[in-house]
Design an enzyme around this catalytic site. Structure first.
Site, PDB file in Angstrom:
ATOM      1  CG  ASP A  36     -29.239-101.401 -75.574  1.00 42.69           C
ATOM      2  OD1 ASP A  36     -30.130-101.839 -74.813  1.00 42.69           O
ATOM      3  OD2 ASP A  36     -28.071-101.828 -75.575  1.00 42.69           O
ATOM      4  CD  GLU A  38     -37.617 -99.843 -79.883  1.00 37.09           C
ATOM      5  OE1 GLU A  38     -38.435 -99.954 -80.781  1.00 37.09           O
ATOM      6  OE2 GLU A  38     -37.406-100.735 -79.037  1.00 37.09           O
ATOM      7  CE  LYS A 121     -21.242 -98.127 -73.702  1.00 38.55           C
ATOM      8  NZ  LYS A 121     -22.152 -99.180 -73.277  1.00 38.55           N
ATOM      9  CE  LYS A 324     -24.630 -97.845 -77.351  1.00 35.28           C
ATOM     10  NZ  LYS A 324     -25.736 -97.372 -76.558  1.00 35.28           N
TER      11      LYS A 324
HETATM   12  S1  IVH Z   1     -15.557 -96.952 -68.641  1.00 33.48           S
HETATM   13  C1  IVH Z   1     -16.884 -93.485 -66.284  1.00 33.48           C
HETATM   14  N1  IVH Z   1     -15.025 -98.600 -70.598  1.00 33.48           N
HETATM   15  O1  IVH Z   1     -20.612 -98.944 -70.391  1.00 33.48           O
HETATM   16  C2  IVH Z   1     -16.593 -94.530 -67.237  1.00 33.48           C
HETATM   17  N2  IVH Z   1     -17.198 -98.620 -69.682  1.00 33.48           N
HETATM   18  O2  IVH Z   1     -22.590 -96.786 -70.447  1.00 33.48           O
HETATM   19  C3  IVH Z   1     -16.991 -95.834 -66.714  1.00 33.48           C
HETATM   20  N3  IVH Z   1     -18.674-100.264 -70.673  1.00 33.48           N
HETATM   21  O3  IVH Z   1     -21.251 -98.832 -66.969  1.00 33.48           O
HETATM   22  C4  IVH Z   1     -16.943 -96.920 -67.604  1.00 33.48           C
HETATM   23  N4  IVH Z   1     -17.243-101.082 -72.113  1.00 33.48           N
HETATM   24  O4  IVH Z   1     -20.348-100.988 -67.868  1.00 33.48           O
HETATM   25  C5  IVH Z   1     -15.951 -98.161 -69.730  1.00 33.48           C
HETATM   26  N5  IVH Z   1     -14.406-100.029 -72.318  1.00 33.48           N
HETATM   27  C6  IVH Z   1     -15.313 -99.583 -71.463  1.00 33.48           C
HETATM   28  C7  IVH Z   1     -16.619-100.111 -71.424  1.00 33.48           C
HETATM   29  C8  IVH Z   1     -17.531 -99.596 -70.516  1.00 33.48           C
HETATM   30  C9  IVH Z   1     -18.471-101.163 -71.650  1.00 33.48           C
HETATM   31  C10 IVH Z   1     -19.932-100.087 -69.950  1.00 33.48           C
HETATM   32  C11 IVH Z   1     -19.752 -99.904 -68.481  1.00 33.48           C
HETATM   33  C12 IVH Z   1     -20.504 -98.667 -68.112  1.00 33.48           C
HETATM   34  C13 IVH Z   1     -21.362 -98.461 -69.313  1.00 33.48           C
HETATM   35  C14 IVH Z   1     -21.647 -97.006 -69.468  1.00 33.48           C
END
Ligand code: IVH
Length: 678
Positions: A36, A38, A121, A324
């Site tokens: 990720d 990279e 996340k 991140k």
């Molecule tokens: S919110 C507009 N909350 O990260 C915001 N996303 O890089 C939409 N993801 O496609 C997503 N944990 O699949 C949100 N607590 C979290 C998340 C999360 C993982 C993922 C999600 C999204 C991606 C975006």
């Protein structure tokens, strides 16, 4: 000759091609070639070039879109609202800039705080679930953000996905007319390790990380395969909603929980940025103890009115950011590449490393999975490599640092003879397979791991038969196959190293107690290729007797739902081998009586269980399979038809709902007692 710097547009075009390729590998094939970090680096470079040279921007640049087009084998589902991505923050400074931008746009006075919700996340696969009048009507993957794949039946096999939404209490808000809710489907680390171990044994390519494994598990044309994988859902955001209004994201999450939808227990409401940053530190500290992978913290502006004002830029909202975690990577040197021998004789190349600390843990070995992986990464003895550790997953080699290669080290070659002391069997690579195998069935390493598997918890569950003991039993020639275990006297056990009288007696008792195994556990214990716990249950339910399983021809096996040609062939190959038939005969002679499953007439027949919170003595999967074996049913949501709610540690809203509906709640002890009598 001096190297020519490519003209800018060439670099931009090549970055786009590269990114598109990685998008396809990542989203389309669940098989990324780069990490990720990279990927992020490529993406940021492209973003930076486009920002500095707006004339180079094009509408079809990957920076304007999310992911790749959906695979063709699933029905396409158009999302009412696009599923966006998140901008990344790599350092605290980026998060502070994020807040500064928000303050500027909202024209916030100095000293006025922005309230946030901080969420882990989750490193999984984004999905959208659509509920109409509380009923799950469609579930889809994110796909390219606009159109995803219809994976409704697969999602329905996940225990935590409610098929119906119901209010947990009278004070809970009404279930809306239409609710589009988004979340992340994840695979536990334990599930990931098990899956990859099984794939390695079969010589199949391994999943690079739990995210890919979750995606691969969910995007199965056969939902029976999805059902056998320990997937979980956590809901984190909204699509279009009709018939409900919220003022804050926090209220939205609370309502989801009250309707029976799973939300992550580590979500926190933070009144200001300082609190959010402390929460980040807390997540970093707990990261390694979680049963699944998280790769950062998502910070979201809590007030929905403010979210609306902030809006979005191309592919990501301005009101959220993904902060991140630093990748748990380190550089070290490969001291040696050796082959380790598994249960089915598969030789797995392992890199022995100069010890290095990654994320607080000293790493000495890294899996190289198979020869194809070694060739792809071109790893050789003496190379400097980047290794990565994710949670408690076995570390793996990400790539070599080519500039640091000294001389021209020889490529690793699989030994022609099994390296296990006392074996020396031939090593062969079967047609069309990536895996090499030692063909000596009596190979001590194979025998040891087969016995460990036979005695393991999901199989015959023989307590006290640990690794050291198995080593001694094999080394002293006391055990040549499983059946020998049932012939050993207590006194013989007592004579082994580090075995007290009492533990010898306990072990003998445990071995005797295992003589009436459930048929599915017995089938799983035999270690038939491709037959994991799930397929063992399928076979047991269909054939109900070990002799019937061994006598079934390929056609009969194929008629069984969930059994494909590969599994059918493997079961036949096992049954056709006279050595295996003799082994089963010897086990039955030794007094083993595998028990047929008791489906509708089991002690728990007609009773529906809902599990919430963690149990100390059983995993969620084990608890479910115990209920199923006793004829009970497991449901993801509490309703009028629920017979019992089993509440472990940290129960969710399901407990409140059970209390409200006057449904009996069992704690772990009461649940075990009920299972004990079942
Ligand atoms: S919110 C507009 N909350 O990260 C915001 N996303 O890089 C939409 N993801 O496609 C997503 N944990 O699949 C949100 N607590 C979290 C998340 C999360 C993982 C993922 C999600 C999204 C991606 C975006």
């Amino acid at each position: 000759m001096p190297t020519r710097t490519p003209p800018l547009y060439e670099e931009v075009a090549s970055l786009r091609r590269e990114i598109e390729r990685h998008n396809r590998l990542y989203y389309g094939c669940d098989a990324p070639e780069i990490t990720d970090a990279e990927y992020d680096a490529l993406f940021r470079r492209l973003q930076a070039l486009e920002a500095a040279h707006p004339e180079l921007r094009t509408p079809d640049s990957p920076t304007e879109r999310v992911g790749a087009v959906p695979a063709e084998r699933f029905r396409a589902v158009r999302h009412t609202l696009p599923m966006l991505s998140l901008a990344n923050a790599m350092a605290e400074e980026d998060v502070r800039e994020f807040e500064e931008r928000i303050r500027r746009i909202l024209e916030l006075a100095h000293g006025a705080d922005v309230g946030y919700v901080a969420e882990p996340k989750l490193d999984g696969l984004a999905v959208e679930l659509v509920y109409e009048r509380g009923r799950l009507v469609v579930g889809s993957t994110r796909g390219d953000g606009t159109t995803g794949e219809d994976v409704t039946v697969n999602l329905k096999t996940i225990a935590s996905v409610p098929h119906r939404l119901e209010r947990a209490s009278v004070r809970a808000p009404e279930v809306p007319e239409r609710l589009e809710v988004r979340g992340e489907v994840i695979l536990t680390l334990a599930g990931f390790q098990r899956l990859n171990a099984e794939r390695t044994e079969r010589g199949e390519p391994v999943f690079a990380n739990p995210r890919n494994a979750a995606a691969g598990s969910l995007r199965q044309l056969d939902p029976a395969i999805t059902a056998g994988r320990p997937l979980e859902l956590f809901c984190h955001s909204a699509g279009a909603i009709e018939g409900a209004r919220f003022t804050t994201h926090w209220d939205f999450l609370a309502s989801l929980a009250q309707w029976g939808l799973p939300t992550n227990p580590l979500n926190r409401r933070c009144p200001d940025l300082a609190t959010a940053l402390r929460q980040y530190a807390a997540l970093v500290a707990t990261r390694d103890t979680l049963p699944y992978e998280i790769d950062g913290m998502v910070l979201k502006v809590d007030e929905l009115r403010l979210q609306e004002i902030l809006g979005q830029v191309s592919r990501a909202p301005r009101w959220a950011i993904a902060y991140k975690f630093k990748a748990q990577q380190a550089e070290t040197r490969v001291l040696e590449i050796v082959a380790s021998v598994g249960r089915l004789g598969t030789l797995t190349p392992v890199a022995e490393l100069e010890p290095v600390v990654v994320g607080g843990v000293t790493v000495r070995n890294a899996s190289l999975h198979n020869m194809d992986e070694i060739a792809r990464k071109d790893v050789r003895k003496g190379d400097t490599v980047v290794i990565e550790r994710a949670g408690d997953v076995i570390p793996y080699v990400v790539r070599i640092v080519r500039e640091k290669r000294v001389g021209r080290p020889r490529k690793f070659r699989m030994p022609e003879r099994c390296p296990v002391p006392g074996c020396g069997g031939h090593v062969v690579r079967e047609e069309g397979e990536a895996a090499y195998r030692c063909v000596n069935a009596a190979c001590p390493a194979q025998l040891k791991s087969r016995i460990r598997h036979f005695a393991s918890r999901g199989a015959m569950d023989i307590d006290g038969l640990g690794e050291k003991l198995v080593d001694q039993l094999v080394a002293q020639g006391l055990v040549h196959d499983f059946a020998d275990l049932y012939r050993i006297e207590t006194a013989t056990f007592a004579g082994l190293e580090r075995m007290a009288e009492k533990s010898a007696t306990n072990l003998s008792t445990a071995i005797t107690a295992s003589k009436r195994p459930d048929l599915d556990r017995f089938l799983y214990a035999l270690g038939i290729r491709h037959v994991g716990e799930h397929l063992a249950r399928v076979l047991a339910e269909r054939f109900r007797d070990i002799r019937a399983v061994l006598a079934a021809d390929e056609a009969a096996l194929l008629e069984t739902q969930g059994i494909g040609p590969e599994v059918a062939r493997s079961v036949r190959a096992f049954a056709d081998d006279p050595k295996n038939r003799a082994l089963v005969a010897r086990l039955l002679e030794a007094g083993l009586e595998p028990q047929a499953p008791v489906p509708a007439t089991g002690a728990l027949a007609g009773r529906t269980f809902v599990l919430t919170g963690g149990l100390a003595s059983l995993t969620r999967g084990e608890a479910e399979s115990r209920i199923l074996r006793a004829g009970g049913r497991v449901s993801g949501s509490v309703g009028k038809n629920t017979s019992y709610v089993v509440a472990g540690a940290d129960p969710g809203a399901k407990l409140a709902r059970a209390r409200k509906l006057d449904i009996p709640v069992l704690d772990e002890a009461a649940f075990l007692e009920l299972l004990g009598t079942a």
